[in-house]
Motif scaffolding. Structure first.
Motif, PDB file in Angstrom:
ATOM      1  N   GLU A 106       0.747  -1.372  -0.095  1.00  0.00           N
ATOM      2  CA  GLU A 106      -0.065  -0.103   0.130  1.00  0.00           C
ATOM      3  C   GLU A 106       0.892   1.031  -0.076  1.00  0.00           C
ATOM      4  N   HIS A 107       1.937   1.297   0.835  1.00  0.00           N
ATOM      5  CA  HIS A 107       2.809   2.536   0.751  1.00  0.00           C
ATOM      6  C   HIS A 107       3.496   2.628  -0.522  1.00  0.00           C
ATOM      7  N   ASN A 108       3.993   1.599  -1.000  1.00  0.00           N
ATOM      8  CA  ASN A 108       4.357   1.766  -2.449  1.00  0.00           C
ATOM      9  C   ASN A 108       3.412   2.336  -3.455  1.00  0.00           C
ATOM     10  N   ILE A 109       2.396   1.810  -3.379  1.00  0.00           N
ATOM     11  CA  ILE A 109       1.309   2.304  -4.330  1.00  0.00           C
ATOM     12  C   ILE A 109       1.095   4.036  -4.064  1.00  0.00           C
ATOM     13  N   VAL A 110       0.869   4.248  -2.994  1.00  0.00           N
ATOM     14  CA  VAL A 110       0.762   5.589  -2.716  1.00  0.00           C
ATOM     15  C   VAL A 110       1.908   6.407  -3.067  1.00  0.00           C
ATOM     16  N   GLU A 111       3.094   6.131  -3.115  1.00  0.00           N
ATOM     17  CA  GLU A 111       4.352   6.713  -3.283  1.00  0.00           C
ATOM     18  C   GLU A 111       4.354   6.789  -4.858  1.00  0.00           C
ATOM     19  N   MET A 112       4.096   5.709  -5.462  1.00  0.00           N
ATOM     20  CA  MET A 112       4.074   5.959  -7.135  1.00  0.00           C
ATOM     21  C   MET A 112       3.242   6.844  -7.826  1.00  0.00           C
ATOM     22  N   TYR A 121      -5.237  11.353 -18.242  1.00  0.00           N
ATOM     23  CA  TYR A 121      -5.844  10.263 -17.650  1.00  0.00           C
ATOM     24  C   TYR A 121      -4.892   9.596 -16.854  1.00  0.00           C
ATOM     25  N   GLY A 122      -3.539   9.606 -16.864  1.00  0.00           N
ATOM     26  CA  GLY A 122      -2.529   9.075 -15.941  1.00  0.00           C
ATOM     27  C   GLY A 122      -2.978   9.762 -14.499  1.00  0.00           C
ATOM     28  N   GLU A 123      -2.932  11.262 -14.625  1.00  0.00           N
ATOM     29  CA  GLU A 123      -3.363  12.236 -13.274  1.00  0.00           C
ATOM     30  C   GLU A 123      -4.435  11.650 -12.723  1.00  0.00           C
ATOM     31  N   THR A 124      -5.470  11.387 -13.482  1.00  0.00           N
ATOM     32  CA  THR A 124      -6.799  11.184 -12.976  1.00  0.00           C
ATOM     33  C   THR A 124      -7.027   9.701 -12.181  1.00  0.00           C
ATOM     34  N   PHE A 125      -6.162   8.994 -13.066  1.00  0.00           N
ATOM     35  CA  PHE A 125      -6.252   7.453 -12.358  1.00  0.00           C
ATOM     36  C   PHE A 125      -5.221   7.570 -10.925  1.00  0.00           C
ATOM     37  N   SER A 126      -4.427   8.331 -10.788  1.00  0.00           N
ATOM     38  CA  SER A 126      -3.460   8.490  -9.614  1.00  0.00           C
ATOM     39  C   SER A 126      -4.309   9.264  -8.512  1.00  0.00           C
ATOM     40  N   SER A 131      -6.830   8.686  -3.615  1.00  0.00           N
ATOM     41  CA  SER A 131      -8.372   9.153  -2.770  1.00  0.00           C
ATOM     42  C   SER A 131      -8.819   8.136  -2.364  1.00  0.00           C
ATOM     43  N   ALA A 132      -8.856   6.875  -3.157  1.00  0.00           N
ATOM     44  CA  ALA A 132      -9.626   5.643  -2.551  1.00  0.00           C
ATOM     45  C   ALA A 132      -8.814   5.126  -1.137  1.00  0.00           C
ATOM     46  N   ILE A 133      -7.408   5.069  -1.254  1.00  0.00           N
ATOM     47  CA  ILE A 133      -6.708   4.481  -0.177  1.00  0.00           C
ATOM     48  C   ILE A 133      -6.870   5.552   0.904  1.00  0.00           C
ATOM     49  N   LEU A 134      -6.823   6.832   0.728  1.00  0.00           N
ATOM     50  CA  LEU A 134      -6.980   7.762   1.872  1.00  0.00           C
ATOM     51  C   LEU A 134      -8.494   7.654   2.414  1.00  0.00           C
ATOM     52  N   ARG A 135      -9.423   7.620   1.799  1.00  0.00           N
ATOM     53  CA  ARG A 135     -10.778   7.413   2.400  1.00  0.00           C
ATOM     54  C   ARG A 135     -10.964   5.967   2.933  1.00  0.00           C
ATOM     55  N   LYS A 136     -10.166   4.934   2.484  1.00  0.00           N
ATOM     56  CA  LYS A 136     -10.287   3.576   3.217  1.00  0.00           C
ATOM     57  C   LYS A 136      -9.776   3.469   4.400  1.00  0.00           C
ATOM     58  N   ASN A 137      -8.550   4.337   4.585  1.00  0.00           N
ATOM     59  CA  ASN A 137      -7.815   4.286   5.844  1.00  0.00           C
ATOM     60  C   ASN A 137      -8.673   5.133   6.995  1.00  0.00           C
ATOM     61  N   LEU A 138      -9.383   6.447   6.257  1.00  0.00           N
ATOM     62  CA  LEU A 138     -10.081   7.161   7.178  1.00  0.00           C
ATOM     63  C   LEU A 138     -11.212   6.419   7.722  1.00  0.00           C
ATOM     64  N   LEU A 139     -11.934   5.702   7.067  1.00  0.00           N
ATOM     65  CA  LEU A 139     -13.240   4.798   7.462  1.00  0.00           C
ATOM     66  C   LEU A 139     -12.777   3.843   8.273  1.00  0.00           C
ATOM     67  N   GLU A 140     -11.417   2.991   8.294  1.00  0.00           N
ATOM     68  CA  GLU A 140     -10.941   2.019   9.047  1.00  0.00           C
ATOM     69  C   GLU A 140     -10.781   2.695  10.136  1.00  0.00           C
ATOM     70  N   GLN A 141     -10.137   3.728  10.399  1.00  0.00           N
ATOM     71  CA  GLN A 141      -9.723   4.521  11.703  1.00  0.00           C
ATOM     72  C   GLN A 141     -11.109   4.829  12.363  1.00  0.00           C
ATOM     73  N   SER A 142     -11.956   5.420  11.406  1.00  0.00           N
ATOM     74  CA  SER A 142     -13.129   5.975  12.216  1.00  0.00           C
ATOM     75  C   SER A 142     -14.152   4.803  12.599  1.00  0.00           C
ATOM     76  N   ILE A 143     -14.459   3.925  11.735  1.00  0.00           N
ATOM     77  CA  ILE A 143     -15.372   2.971  12.041  1.00  0.00           C
ATOM     78  C   ILE A 143     -14.862   1.637  12.578  1.00  0.00           C
TER      79      ILE A 143
END
Length: 337
Positions: A106-112, A121-126, A131-143
């Protein structure tokens, strides 16, 4: 109530073909899109809740709207790219995370994906990945594995149905609203298998009992936390069922009945025009008890959108066909106290 582009007075107008009707009537997939998109006729227009969120964000000049689905990725939650953040998708048991192996990277994916790309298109994908990883982590921490109060936990545990599990996740998200910095939230849950071609009575009764129990647990929690006045629960479906039997059950129809509930709702009312004649000769009957809707989805969503905070100048954006309807259109003062 049901999908309409414009009012259709009776079956004579319907048969004459002088009025525009939604495409592929009685087809599950098309009418689901019509109901969740609210008959825009534009496949790129997104969904009704997505457009409400876009309007709210544009009015505020910042992101104040969050959408959550506890059942897949429904069209209803889709907004315009770049205006509102994509909906968060959970499962019946909570936040869906990476499996163990991808979690190691996960850390490597975020850094890449921190590097700015030359391609839009590449920027939108990144941006989507980050954003998906950020929200996942926020939801995991909160819920995470958070529990509700003992009474609510017992209520949902006693039911243990797909729809009660979904409502439980909605309740858990609302309980963490301060940690999630929530301002305006919408939630999507779904209960299927109402396609009663071979069993209209027992199957439907069982499903409605499941729904009733889930809403009761949810409502009791909202009331206990002083939030019921801030919540609106409404049902929607792609179409109703035929009034006549096929010999074993009922088939696809058009207009149907739905409910809206909440502490601020002016309850105990039936909105819309009930058909005067349900017989085969009734003016709204186009065959086998398939009834032309007397109220469009616009007629209900207008009041809900106003309650949610959509301003009058943005209503045409949220409901593009609203101006086609002059009757059976209900505003906030009609639906709410």
């Amino acid at each position: 109530i049901g999908p309409l582009f414009e009012p259709i007075a009776d079956n004579i107008e319907f048969k004459q073909g002088t009025k525009q009707v939604p495409p592929s009537l009685f087809a599950h997939n098309v009418q689901t899109a019509e109901t969740q998109g609210v008959s825009t006729g534009d496949a790129t227009a997104g969904g009704i809740l997505g457009r409400i969120g876009d309007a709210i964000n544009m009015q505020a000049g910042e992101e104040v709207f969050d959408a959550y689905s506890v059942f897949g990725t429904p069209l209803a939650l889709e907004g315009a790219p770049g205006v509102s953040r994509p909906a968060d998708v959970l499962t019946e048991v909570g936040v869906s995370s990476f499996t163990p192996t991808p979690s190691m990277f996960e850390h490597n994916i975020v850094e890449m994906n921190k590097h700015v790309a030359d391609s839009i298109y590449g920027e939108t994908f990144s941006e989507a990945i980050s954003s998906a990883i950020l929200r996942k982590n926020l939801l995991e921490q909160s819920i995470g594995d958070s529990l509700l109060d003992a009474t609510t936990e017992a209520c949902f545990t006693r039911l243990e149905t797909p729809i009660s599990n979904q409502f439980k996740q909605v309740t858990r998200i609302i309980a963490q609203r301060n940690n999630l910095q929530s301002k305006r939230d919408v939630f999507y849950v779904q209960l299927g298998s109402f396609d009663s071609h071979s069993d209209n009575y027992f199957g439907t009764a069982e499903k409605l009992s499941m729904l009733n129990g889930a809403i009761q647990c949810f409502a009791n929690n909202m009331k206990g936390n002083g939030l019921w006045n801030d919540v609106t629960v409404m049902s929607a479906s792609e179409f109703g069922r035929t009034l006549t039997s096929n010999g074993a059950g009922t088939d696809h129809a058009w207009g149907g009945n739905h409910f809206i509930a909440g502490g601020s709702i002016a309850g105990g009312k039936i909105h819309g025009k009930y058909p005067d004649d349900l017989s085969e000769n009734g003016p709204l009957n186009i065959g086998r008890g398939r009834l032309i809707p007397t109220t469009s989805w616009e007629g209900l969503w207008k009041g809900v959108a106003e309650w949610f905070g959509v301003e009058s100048q943005n209503m045409a954006f949220v409901l593009p066909n609203l101006s086609n309807f002059q009757t059976n259109v209900f505003g906030k003062t009609d639906l709410y106290k």
